[in-house]
Enzyme design. Structure first.
Site, short mmCIF file in Angstrom:
data_model
loop_
_atom_site.label_atom_id
_atom_site.label_comp_id
_atom_site.label_asym_id
_atom_site.label_seq_id
_atom_site.Cartn_x
_atom_site.Cartn_y
_atom_site.Cartn_z
N THR A 95 0.84 -1.19 0.00
CA THR A 95 0.00 0.00 0.00
C THR A 95 0.87 1.24 0.00
O THR A 95 1.80 1.35 0.80
CB THR A 95 -0.92 0.00 1.22
OG1 THR A 95 -1.84 -1.09 1.10
CG2 THR A 95 -1.70 1.30 1.33
N HIS B 98 -6.44 -11.11 -1.73
CA HIS B 98 -5.68 -10.84 -0.50
C HIS B 98 -6.35 -11.58 0.66
O HIS B 98 -7.31 -11.10 1.26
CB HIS B 98 -5.66 -9.34 -0.23
CG HIS B 98 -4.62 -8.91 0.76
ND1 HIS B 98 -3.87 -9.81 1.51
CD2 HIS B 98 -4.19 -7.67 1.13
CE1 HIS B 98 -3.04 -9.13 2.28
NE2 HIS B 98 -3.22 -7.83 2.08
N TYR C 251 -7.24 -9.14 6.80
CA TYR C 251 -8.36 -8.53 6.10
C TYR C 251 -9.50 -9.54 5.94
O TYR C 251 -9.49 -10.59 6.58
CB TYR C 251 -7.87 -7.91 4.79
CG TYR C 251 -6.86 -6.81 5.04
CD1 TYR C 251 -7.24 -5.61 5.63
CD2 TYR C 251 -5.51 -6.98 4.73
CE1 TYR C 251 -6.32 -4.60 5.91
CE2 TYR C 251 -4.57 -5.99 5.00
CZ TYR C 251 -4.99 -4.80 5.58
OH TYR C 251 -4.08 -3.82 5.86
N ARG D 204 -3.14 -14.92 -1.72
CA ARG D 204 -2.10 -14.67 -0.72
C ARG D 204 -2.62 -15.01 0.67
O ARG D 204 -3.75 -14.64 1.03
CB ARG D 204 -1.64 -13.21 -0.77
CG ARG D 204 -0.31 -13.00 -0.03
CD ARG D 204 0.17 -11.57 -0.13
NE ARG D 204 1.61 -11.49 0.06
CZ ARG D 204 2.25 -10.47 0.64
NH1 ARG D 204 1.56 -9.45 1.12
NH2 ARG D 204 3.56 -10.47 0.75
N GLY E 153 9.06 -7.10 -0.83
CA GLY E 153 8.28 -5.89 -0.62
C GLY E 153 9.17 -4.70 -0.39
O GLY E 153 9.49 -3.94 -1.32
#
Length: 356
Positions: free
Chosen positions: A25, A173, A178, A225, A312
């Site tokens: 993000t 995701h 989440y 993921r 990342g």
């Protein structure tokens, strides 16, 4: 042993190397959730990756977590992503959109709606980002059994928008606490209907979301993921081998392009590698380790059975990460203060390496 720089098949794509840019993000969209020209430049700079997975993209307004994150649920949003995918493809790259439904990790000040989740359980001691600054995560509204199907379909509909926008595929995701991860979690999912309770109930939402997305755009374009045991956003996993082993077993006949694992104990990852016969992407990073992953970390995981390795934080300051790894060059360090501040500084301003 496979090399990081070997080509590899992924679905119907042929990747030039086994290095994946992980989703991160960066809150650089506009207030309408549109992708911007700066985002197109950012991803195009990193197109030498075997595969780019975009930042999390919300499939609906209620699925939005942070302000200034992009969406894929309006025609204007779909159209805005074409500049990104075209720029990546022009530079020889491949890009999947990560579809991220925040579930309870959201706030009415951001979306205008009470967040939805498997159960009416707030993430403990968690502060979410809002337009006026961090606020405690609110108590979400528990989805009714009938409503769950709509949230499943939101992933598939956003995936169709992603393909229309020129993405090569999508990654759902299911990690980091989440919505998909909330259904998998033992403390966030207290349901007693078919989407909770037993292992088969807790994995049902994830399986249905993957199946619906595959029906919409094809298995070769769909990844998932997961972060078993990471505990991010107070989504605590219980019975990890049973839950995630059962989930992978249900995914096998669906045939998604890959599973992407991150953020957990090495023994857990190795066990799931044995349980998953398909393509596996490993991200060596963990929530407790602030140091970006290295080429040595990637080679260790390739030796232990990973097919691809994602990076990342190393990609933030090193848009030419593949070339730096290939030439064994030092890595630049990203400016953490600019991660989420908007603007091009600390976003587009990291140059390719030039030796002295």
């Amino acid at each position: 042993m496979a090399s990081l720089f070997d080509s590899v098949s992924l679905g119907e794509l042929r990747l030039p190397n086994r290095i994946v840019m992980a989703p991160m993000t960066r809150v650089r969209s506009n207030r309408d959730g549109l992708a911007t020209p700066s985002m197109a430049t950012y991803y195009a700079q990193r197109a030498s990756a075997g595969l780019i997975v975009s930042e999390g993209v919300q499939p609906s307004l209620v699925g939005q977590s942070n302000p200034l994150t992009p969406g894929l649920y309006t025609p204007a949003q779909v159209d805005s992503w074409r500049q990104v995918t075209s720029a990546v493809h022009a530079n020889g790259g491949r890009i999947f959109a990560q579809i991220m439904h925040a579930g309870r990790i959201s706030h009415p000040d951001t979306t205008g709606h009470q967040p939805v989740a498997p159960s009416a359980v707030a993430a403990r001691e968690a502060y979410v980002f809002t337009p006026t600054g961090p606020q405690l995560a609110p108590t979400p509204r528990a989805l009714s059994t009938r409503e769950v199907a709509g949230e499943v379909q939101s992933f598939a509909t956003a995936a169709q928008g992603a393909i229309e926008a020129g993405f090569d595929g999508v990654e759902l995701h299911g990690a980091n606490g989440y919505l998909i991860g909330q259904f998998l979690s033992g403390n966030a999912n207290l349901r007693t209907d078919r989407y909770g309770g037993s292992v088969s109930g807790r994995i049902r939402f994830a399986v249905e979301a993957v199946a619906a997305t595959i029906d919409a755009i094809g298995a070769h374009r769909v990844g998932l993921r997961l972060s078993p045991g990471a505990g991010i956003w107070d989504a605590i996993d219980t019975d990890i081998p049973e839950v995630y082993g059962a989930l992978l077993a249900e995914l096998v006949p669906l045939g998604p392009a890959y599973v992407h694992l991150t953020g957990t104990d090495d023994d857990v990852l190795l066990g799931l590698r044995r349980a998953w016969p398909g393509t596996l992407i490993i991200n060596p990073s963990t929530p407790s380790n602030p140091v970006p992953s290295t080429r040595a970390d990637a080679e260790r995981w390739l030796a232990q059975g990973a097919d691809l390795v994602s990076f990342g934080r190393a990609y933030l300051a090193n848009p030419d990460l593949v070339e730096r790894f290939r030439a064994d060059l030092p890595l630049a360090v990203a400016d953490q203060d600019s991660y989420y501040t908007g603007g091009d500084d600390g976003y587009l301003t990291y140059p390719a390496y030039v030796s002295e």
